[in-house]
Design an enzyme around this catalytic site. Structure first.
Site, PDB file in Angstrom:
ATOM      1  N   GLY A 191       8.234   6.475   5.941  1.00  0.00           N
ATOM      2  CA  GLY A 191       6.947   7.152   6.072  1.00  0.00           C
ATOM      3  C   GLY A 191       7.008   8.664   6.005  1.00  0.00           C
ATOM      4  O   GLY A 191       6.106   9.340   6.505  1.00  0.00           O
ATOM      5  N   ASN A 213       6.648  10.689   3.361  1.00  0.00           N
ATOM      6  CA  ASN A 213       5.530  11.206   2.562  1.00  0.00           C
ATOM      7  C   ASN A 213       4.219  11.081   3.332  1.00  0.00           C
ATOM      8  O   ASN A 213       3.374  11.980   3.292  1.00  0.00           O
ATOM      9  CB  ASN A 213       5.421  10.462   1.230  1.00  0.00           C
ATOM     10  CG  ASN A 213       6.537  10.802   0.288  1.00  0.00           C
ATOM     11  OD1 ASN A 213       7.040  11.908   0.303  1.00  0.00           O
ATOM     12  ND2 ASN A 213       6.934   9.853  -0.528  1.00  0.00           N
ATOM     13  N   MET A 215       5.901  -1.616  -0.335  1.00  0.00           N
ATOM     14  CA  MET A 215       6.711  -2.380  -1.282  1.00  0.00           C
ATOM     15  C   MET A 215       6.161  -3.780  -1.575  1.00  0.00           C
ATOM     16  O   MET A 215       6.880  -4.630  -2.082  1.00  0.00           O
ATOM     17  CB  MET A 215       8.144  -2.481  -0.764  1.00  0.00           C
ATOM     18  CG  MET A 215       8.800  -1.130  -0.525  1.00  0.00           C
ATOM     19  SD  MET A 215       8.767  -0.028  -1.950  1.00  0.00           S
ATOM     20  CE  MET A 215       9.928  -0.849  -3.008  1.00  0.00           C
ATOM     21  N   LYS A 216       4.909  -4.013  -1.291  1.00  0.00           N
ATOM     22  CA  LYS A 216       4.270  -5.303  -1.562  1.00  0.00           C
ATOM     23  C   LYS A 216       3.044  -5.084  -2.436  1.00  0.00           C
ATOM     24  O   LYS A 216       2.498  -3.975  -2.499  1.00  0.00           O
ATOM     25  CB  LYS A 216       3.836  -5.984  -0.252  1.00  0.00           C
ATOM     26  CG  LYS A 216       4.980  -6.280   0.697  1.00  0.00           C
ATOM     27  CD  LYS A 216       5.907  -7.327   0.123  1.00  0.00           C
ATOM     28  CE  LYS A 216       7.040  -7.637   1.063  1.00  0.00           C
ATOM     29  NZ  LYS A 216       7.998  -8.567   0.519  1.00  0.00           N
ATOM     30  N   LEU A 263      -0.823  -5.378  -3.194  1.00  0.00           N
ATOM     31  CA  LEU A 263      -2.065  -5.504  -2.456  1.00  0.00           C
ATOM     32  C   LEU A 263      -2.789  -6.759  -2.922  1.00  0.00           C
ATOM     33  O   LEU A 263      -2.747  -7.110  -4.098  1.00  0.00           O
ATOM     34  CB  LEU A 263      -2.974  -4.305  -2.709  1.00  0.00           C
ATOM     35  CG  LEU A 263      -2.642  -3.012  -2.001  1.00  0.00           C
ATOM     36  CD1 LEU A 263      -3.657  -1.942  -2.389  1.00  0.00           C
ATOM     37  CD2 LEU A 263      -2.629  -3.199  -0.507  1.00  0.00           C
ATOM     38  N   ASN A 320      -1.269   5.678  -5.031  1.00  0.00           N
ATOM     39  CA  ASN A 320       0.132   5.327  -4.812  1.00  0.00           C
ATOM     40  C   ASN A 320       0.955   6.610  -4.909  1.00  0.00           C
ATOM     41  O   ASN A 320       1.045   7.216  -5.963  1.00  0.00           O
ATOM     42  CB  ASN A 320       0.587   4.310  -5.860  1.00  0.00           C
ATOM     43  CG  ASN A 320       1.987   3.808  -5.600  1.00  0.00           C
ATOM     44  OD1 ASN A 320       2.655   4.236  -4.656  1.00  0.00           O
ATOM     45  ND2 ASN A 320       2.433   2.884  -6.431  1.00  0.00           N
ATOM     46  N   HIS A 369       4.258   6.873  -3.995  1.00  0.00           N
ATOM     47  CA  HIS A 369       5.708   6.638  -4.000  1.00  0.00           C
ATOM     48  C   HIS A 369       6.088   5.707  -5.104  1.00  0.00           C
ATOM     49  O   HIS A 369       5.526   4.686  -5.315  1.00  0.00           O
ATOM     50  CB  HIS A 369       6.106   6.059  -2.633  1.00  0.00           C
ATOM     51  CG  HIS A 369       7.570   5.911  -2.471  1.00  0.00           C
ATOM     52  ND1 HIS A 369       8.221   4.749  -2.775  1.00  0.00           N
ATOM     53  CD2 HIS A 369       8.519   6.760  -2.018  1.00  0.00           C
ATOM     54  CE1 HIS A 369       9.512   4.871  -2.496  1.00  0.00           C
ATOM     55  NE2 HIS A 369       9.706   6.089  -2.045  1.00  0.00           N
TER      56      HIS A 369
END
Length: 111
Positions: A14, A16, A92-93, A95, A109, A111
């Site tokens: 976390g 960023n 990393m999933k 939506l 987004n 990252h």
């Protein structure tokens, strides 16, 4: 948009997300970090949220038995906190469909 309310989804540290929170706290960014959701119960993002007194939730397939229930629950939390911009801060999933439709053109987004 007068009241920009940010909802973060993060999977790991976390850092960023913290930079955006800091910008909000200092007045550089006119927005409110409203809620943080992580699919990782031990993520640094949740620890940062707790330090900043921002509501936070662990929500994953460990807490919700199907992707559909997870999507509905994530969307419910985002609506509860009146989020109008989702920030994917190393999430990393994928939506879920409901969330993507509800927040069309309001997902960033970083990252």
């Amino acid at each position: 948009m007068d009241d920009l309310r940010l909802g973060f989804l993060a999977s790991h540290n976390g850092s960023n997300m913290q930079a955006i929170i800091d910008a909000c706290n200092s007045g550089v960014l006119n927005a409110t970090p409203s809620v943080i959701i992580s699919n990782n119960s031990t993520s640094g993002a949740l620890k940062r949220a707790r330090r900043e007194n921002i509501p936070c939730y662990h929500m994953s397939l460990k807490t919700h038995p199907t992707p559909e229930l997870l999507d509905k629950s994530i969307l419910k939390i985002l609506i509860k906190y009146r989020v109008n911009l989702i920030i994917l801060a190393g999430y990393m999933k994928l939506l879920g469909h409901r969330t993507v439709v509800q927040y069309r053109n309001r997902i960033l987004n970083i990252h």
